[in-house]
Scaffold this motif. Structure first.
Motif, PDB file in Angstrom:
ATOM      1  N   VAL A 237     -29.885  63.477  24.774  1.00  0.00           N
ATOM      2  CA  VAL A 237     -29.155  63.810  26.000  1.00  0.00           C
ATOM      3  C   VAL A 237     -28.001  64.742  25.629  1.00  0.00           C
ATOM      4  O   VAL A 237     -27.157  64.406  24.798  1.00  0.00           O
ATOM      5  N   LYS A 238     -27.980  65.918  26.244  1.00  0.00           N
ATOM      6  CA  LYS A 238     -26.962  66.906  25.882  1.00  0.00           C
ATOM      7  C   LYS A 238     -26.783  67.926  26.992  1.00  0.00           C
ATOM      8  O   LYS A 238     -27.567  67.952  27.955  1.00  0.00           O
ATOM      9  N   THR A 239     -25.761  68.753  26.832  1.00  0.00           N
ATOM     10  CA  THR A 239     -25.583  69.887  27.732  1.00  0.00           C
ATOM     11  C   THR A 239     -25.726  71.181  26.934  1.00  0.00           C
ATOM     12  O   THR A 239     -25.402  71.242  25.745  1.00  0.00           O
ATOM     13  N   LEU A 240     -26.223  72.209  27.595  1.00  0.00           N
ATOM     14  CA  LEU A 240     -26.469  73.517  27.000  1.00  0.00           C
ATOM     15  C   LEU A 240     -25.879  74.598  27.898  1.00  0.00           C
ATOM     16  O   LEU A 240     -25.418  74.308  29.006  1.00  0.00           O
ATOM     17  N   ALA A 241     -25.932  75.835  27.409  1.00  0.00           N
ATOM     18  CA  ALA A 241     -25.473  76.987  28.203  1.00  0.00           C
ATOM     19  C   ALA A 241     -24.060  76.771  28.723  1.00  0.00           C
ATOM     20  O   ALA A 241     -23.808  76.772  29.941  1.00  0.00           O
ATOM     21  N   ASP A 242     -23.143  76.574  27.786  1.00  0.00           N
ATOM     22  CA  ASP A 242     -21.732  76.371  28.115  1.00  0.00           C
ATOM     23  C   ASP A 242     -21.500  75.164  29.004  1.00  0.00           C
ATOM     24  O   ASP A 242     -20.553  75.132  29.803  1.00  0.00           O
ATOM     25  N   GLY A 243     -22.383  74.176  28.895  1.00  0.00           N
ATOM     26  CA  GLY A 243     -22.190  72.931  29.613  1.00  0.00           C
ATOM     27  C   GLY A 243     -22.778  72.878  30.998  1.00  0.00           C
ATOM     28  O   GLY A 243     -22.709  71.828  31.654  1.00  0.00           O
ATOM     29  N   SER A 244     -23.389  73.943  31.468  1.00  0.00           N
ATOM     30  CA  SER A 244     -23.892  73.958  32.848  1.00  0.00           C
ATOM     31  C   SER A 244     -25.316  73.430  32.984  1.00  0.00           C
ATOM     32  O   SER A 244     -25.775  73.156  34.089  1.00  0.00           O
ATOM     33  N   PHE A 455     -43.583  73.903  16.813  1.00  0.00           N
ATOM     34  CA  PHE A 455     -43.288  72.866  15.826  1.00  0.00           C
ATOM     35  C   PHE A 455     -42.363  73.349  14.719  1.00  0.00           C
ATOM     36  O   PHE A 455     -42.030  72.582  13.816  1.00  0.00           O
ATOM     37  N   SER A 456     -41.950  74.596  14.779  1.00  0.00           N
ATOM     38  CA  SER A 456     -41.072  75.123  13.733  1.00  0.00           C
ATOM     39  C   SER A 456     -39.626  74.717  13.939  1.00  0.00           C
ATOM     40  O   SER A 456     -38.798  74.883  13.045  1.00  0.00           O
ATOM     41  N   ARG A 457     -39.307  74.186  15.118  1.00  0.00           N
ATOM     42  CA  ARG A 457     -37.944  73.748  15.412  1.00  0.00           C
ATOM     43  C   ARG A 457     -37.964  72.357  16.028  1.00  0.00           C
ATOM     44  O   ARG A 457     -38.951  71.944  16.616  1.00  0.00           O
ATOM     45  N   GLN A 458     -36.846  71.672  15.896  1.00  0.00           N
ATOM     46  CA  GLN A 458     -36.743  70.309  16.406  1.00  0.00           C
ATOM     47  C   GLN A 458     -36.576  70.304  17.932  1.00  0.00           C
ATOM     48  O   GLN A 458     -36.093  71.274  18.529  1.00  0.00           O
ATOM     49  N   LEU A 459     -37.010  69.215  18.551  1.00  0.00           N
ATOM     50  CA  LEU A 459     -36.840  69.082  19.994  1.00  0.00           C
ATOM     51  C   LEU A 459     -35.348  69.074  20.338  1.00  0.00           C
ATOM     52  O   LEU A 459     -34.545  68.439  19.661  1.00  0.00           O
ATOM     53  N   GLY A 460     -35.017  69.790  21.395  1.00  0.00           N
ATOM     54  CA  GLY A 460     -33.621  69.903  21.801  1.00  0.00           C
ATOM     55  C   GLY A 460     -32.894  71.081  21.206  1.00  0.00           C
ATOM     56  O   GLY A 460     -31.763  71.383  21.609  1.00  0.00           O
ATOM     57  N   ASP A 461     -33.509  71.778  20.246  1.00  0.00           N
ATOM     58  CA  ASP A 461     -32.929  72.994  19.670  1.00  0.00           C
ATOM     59  C   ASP A 461     -33.069  74.116  20.700  1.00  0.00           C
ATOM     60  O   ASP A 461     -34.181  74.427  21.144  1.00  0.00           O
ATOM     61  N   PRO A 462     -31.966  74.763  21.101  1.00  0.00           N
ATOM     62  CA  PRO A 462     -32.053  75.827  22.104  1.00  0.00           C
ATOM     63  C   PRO A 462     -32.950  76.987  21.689  1.00  0.00           C
ATOM     64  O   PRO A 462     -33.379  77.767  22.555  1.00  0.00           O
ATOM     65  N   GLU A 463     -33.288  77.088  20.398  1.00  0.00           N
ATOM     66  CA  GLU A 463     -34.188  78.142  19.936  1.00  0.00           C
ATOM     67  C   GLU A 463     -35.641  77.691  19.899  1.00  0.00           C
ATOM     68  O   GLU A 463     -36.525  78.501  19.631  1.00  0.00           O
ATOM     69  N   LEU A 471     -34.389  78.214  29.347  1.00  0.00           N
ATOM     70  CA  LEU A 471     -33.039  78.758  29.482  1.00  0.00           C
ATOM     71  C   LEU A 471     -33.064  80.228  29.896  1.00  0.00           C
ATOM     72  O   LEU A 471     -32.267  80.666  30.746  1.00  0.00           O
ATOM     73  N   ASN A 472     -33.997  80.980  29.314  1.00  0.00           N
ATOM     74  CA  ASN A 472     -34.101  82.397  29.671  1.00  0.00           C
ATOM     75  C   ASN A 472     -34.597  82.579  31.102  1.00  0.00           C
ATOM     76  O   ASN A 472     -34.119  83.460  31.832  1.00  0.00           O
ATOM     77  N   TYR A 473     -35.549  81.772  31.519  1.00  0.00           N
ATOM     78  CA  TYR A 473     -36.064  81.876  32.892  1.00  0.00           C
ATOM     79  C   TYR A 473     -34.952  81.582  33.892  1.00  0.00           C
ATOM     80  O   TYR A 473     -34.855  82.225  34.944  1.00  0.00           O
ATOM     81  N   ARG A 474     -34.117  80.617  33.569  1.00  0.00           N
ATOM     82  CA  ARG A 474     -32.988  80.302  34.439  1.00  0.00           C
ATOM     83  C   ARG A 474     -32.056  81.494  34.577  1.00  0.00           C
ATOM     84  O   ARG A 474     -31.504  81.752  35.662  1.00  0.00           O
ATOM     85  N   THR A 475     -31.911  82.250  33.499  1.00  0.00           N
ATOM     86  CA  THR A 475     -30.971  83.369  33.509  1.00  0.00           C
ATOM     87  C   THR A 475     -31.546  84.606  34.179  1.00  0.00           C
ATOM     88  O   THR A 475     -30.877  85.252  34.997  1.00  0.00           O
TER      89      THR A 475
END
Length: 520
Positions: A237-244, A455-463, A471-475
């Motif tokens: 559970v976390k916030t991303l994109a400057d908390g929004s 699978f090259s990155r962990q779940l929850g990693d913004p990359e 995140l990009n689609y939102r932007t």
């Protein structure tokens, strides 16, 4: 309140509903494959003639159990008229007879219409559904290809388990299991070794694995001993994109998930998030009422008041009354209060749920996203909440059941289908992002982006590819080049191969792929 008094009473009795007469028959059921054929019995069979199932309930001699299953299936199975009626005495074991009590028809895309028919010892079902307890090593495996040449990768690990204690993590690919080549094993004996090692059915199973880290190509041999694993249904559970933007990983609609979901939404509400991404890529389902809670906490009262989350529709023998509870059929509404699924609920049932009051939500999905998870999508779409799907197509299961116990065995047999507030429920081939290129299935297309599991990155990693795409689609409203492929795992049509498949045949794994309703 957003739920009817009738539903509220039914939900309050969920602990009784799941266990359904645990007293059973003392000596256990005859589900085991070593049960002898029935001989010398006076129970008669006439094709197409059925006694009430209550005449045989909790009578644990094998033939009585089979006659109970036959009558119960004829009364409650969604496609009862597609079951071939066979003499129970001519099938050697209860388990073999139960396997015959389902439709053999297929969908338009070639997938089995019912790929969810299963059973489980009642004690094991209680442990799994109420406590999230299973046997294993603490890692979840994603089978990208179940037949040779196989590919299986750790999708995530549970904390404080043999896997995490050995520093195994997402992105470790399986090369060998107890000396058997995972990728190329071709005989049934070899694949039996793979299945026994990967999917233990008891504690104390010691298995040696050879893994390769897909990021570094480094190989590691580890020996793990199976134990009871308590899964965490809500993590990251976390916030991303400057908390929004809020994010969390939601793995299972089991009883213990209710309080962590409540806490997650409270935390994100306190953070004043304006968008939400829920990672349900490995969530096979569970309690339908919990799915309605999640949908309510996303959308809030303004978007859900007076709207149906899901109408339950049984077979044509039961247009008005629920054949399991006997109650008049009423829809599942968007649930706005804490129900208390667990044996000892952390909050008082009736406690109001938090809500984010959002008009849209981003959901990360794969072919392992199933049943109650798909109900979240369908229920929100029926309430005109925008669902943006990032990932690959879901499994396709608009169906559900009441877990039903007889003689210390709990049976999962499809009994109802569901429709949302707009009377829609036809998604037997799942939901898929609108730019999905796979044409092997016929999914319902949803706004969003087709993105392969990264699978090259962990779940929850913004990359990580799916989360990054959300995140990009939102932007900017654009998708990366479509990279999602049809999964060879789960409930898509089987891939063609001459070699046997690696698969988790434990009934618990099938039971997870369901929508579950409580019994009065």
């Amino acid at each position: 309140m957003a739920i009817s008094s009738t539903n509220k009473v039914a939900l309050g009795l969920v602990n009784i509903s799941l266990l359904a007469l645990l007293t059973g028959c003392g000596g256990g059921s005859s589900m085991g494959d070593n049960s002898p054929p029935d001989t010398g019995t006076s129970i008669s069979w006439t094709q197409g003639v059925f006694q009430p199932s209550g005449n045989f309930a909790q009578q644990c001699q094998a033939l009585n159990e089979k006659h109970w299953l036959r009558s119960w299936s004829n009364e409650t199975y969604l496609w009862y008229d597609e079951i071939i009626d066979r003499d129970p005495a001519l099938t050697p074991t209860v388990s073999e007879y139960f396997a015959l009590l389902k439709t053999e028809q297929i969908t338009d895309s070639g997938a089995k219409k019912d790929n969810f028919h299963s059973s489980l010892p009642t004690a094991e079902w209680k442990a799994q559904s109420q406590s999230g307890v299973t046997f294993g090593y603490g890692f979840k495996i994603k089978l990208i290809s179940a037949t040779a040449p196989r590919q299986g990768v750790i999708s995530y690990t549970e904390p404080n388990t043999p896997a995490s204690n050995q520093n195994l993590a997402r992105g470790f690919e399986i090369l060998e299991v107890d000396g058997v080549d995972f990728v190329n094993a071709s005989t049934q004996a070899e694949v039996d070794t793979l299945n026994a090692g990967l999917f233990p059915s008891q504690t104390g199973k010691s298995t040696t694995f050879l893994f390769k880290d897909i990021n570094t190509d480094e190989t590691r041999e580890v020996t793990l001993t199976s134990q009871t694993i308590t899964s965490l249904p809500v993590t990251n559970v976390k916030t991303l994109a400057d908390g929004s933007v809020g994010y969390f990983q939601f793995n299972s609609h089991n009883a213990v998930a209710e309080k962590p979901l409540y806490d997650a939404f409270n935390n994100l509400k306190a953070s004043n998030v304006t968008d939400l991404i829920i990672d349900i890529r490995y969530n096979g389902g569970g309690f339908l009422q919990m799915a309605s809670q999640v949908a309510y906490m996303i959308a809030g009262p303004a978007n859900t008041n007076g709207k149906i989350f899901e109408k339950t529709i049984f077979n044509d023998k039961h247009p008005t009354f629920n054949p399991v509870t006997g109650q008049r059929l009423e829809p599942v509404m968007f649930t706005n209060e804490f129900v208390g699924f667990a044996d000892n609920p952390a909050l008082m049932p009736g406690t109001p749920l938090p809500s984010l009051n959002l008009k849209r939500v981003y959901l990360l999905t794969t072919a392992s996203t199933c049943s109650a998870s798909e109900a979240i999508m369908n229920g929100l779409r029926g309430a005109d909440v925008e669902v943006i799907q990032i990932g690959s197509g879901t499994c396709g299961k608009p169906y559900g059941f009441y877990a039903t116990d007889n003689c210390d065995t709990t049976y999962f047999s499809i009994q109802f289908t569901g429709e949302n507030n707009k009377d829609f429920g036809e998604y037997a081939d799942g939901f898929a992002p609108e730019n999905t290129t796979d044409n092997a299935r016929l999914p319902v297309r949803v706004e969003g982006c087709a993105v392969a599991d990264d699978f090259s990155r962990q779940l929850g990693d913004p990359e990580e590819a799916m989360l990054k795409a959300a995140l990009n689609y939102r932007t900017n409203g654009s998708c990366p080049a479509a990279s999602s492929i049809a999964s060879k795992q789960g409930f898509a049509p089987a891939n063609f191969s001459d070699t046997p498949a690696v698969q988790d045949s434990r009934a618990a794994s099938m039971a997870e792929q369901n929508k579950i309703l409580p019994r009065q």
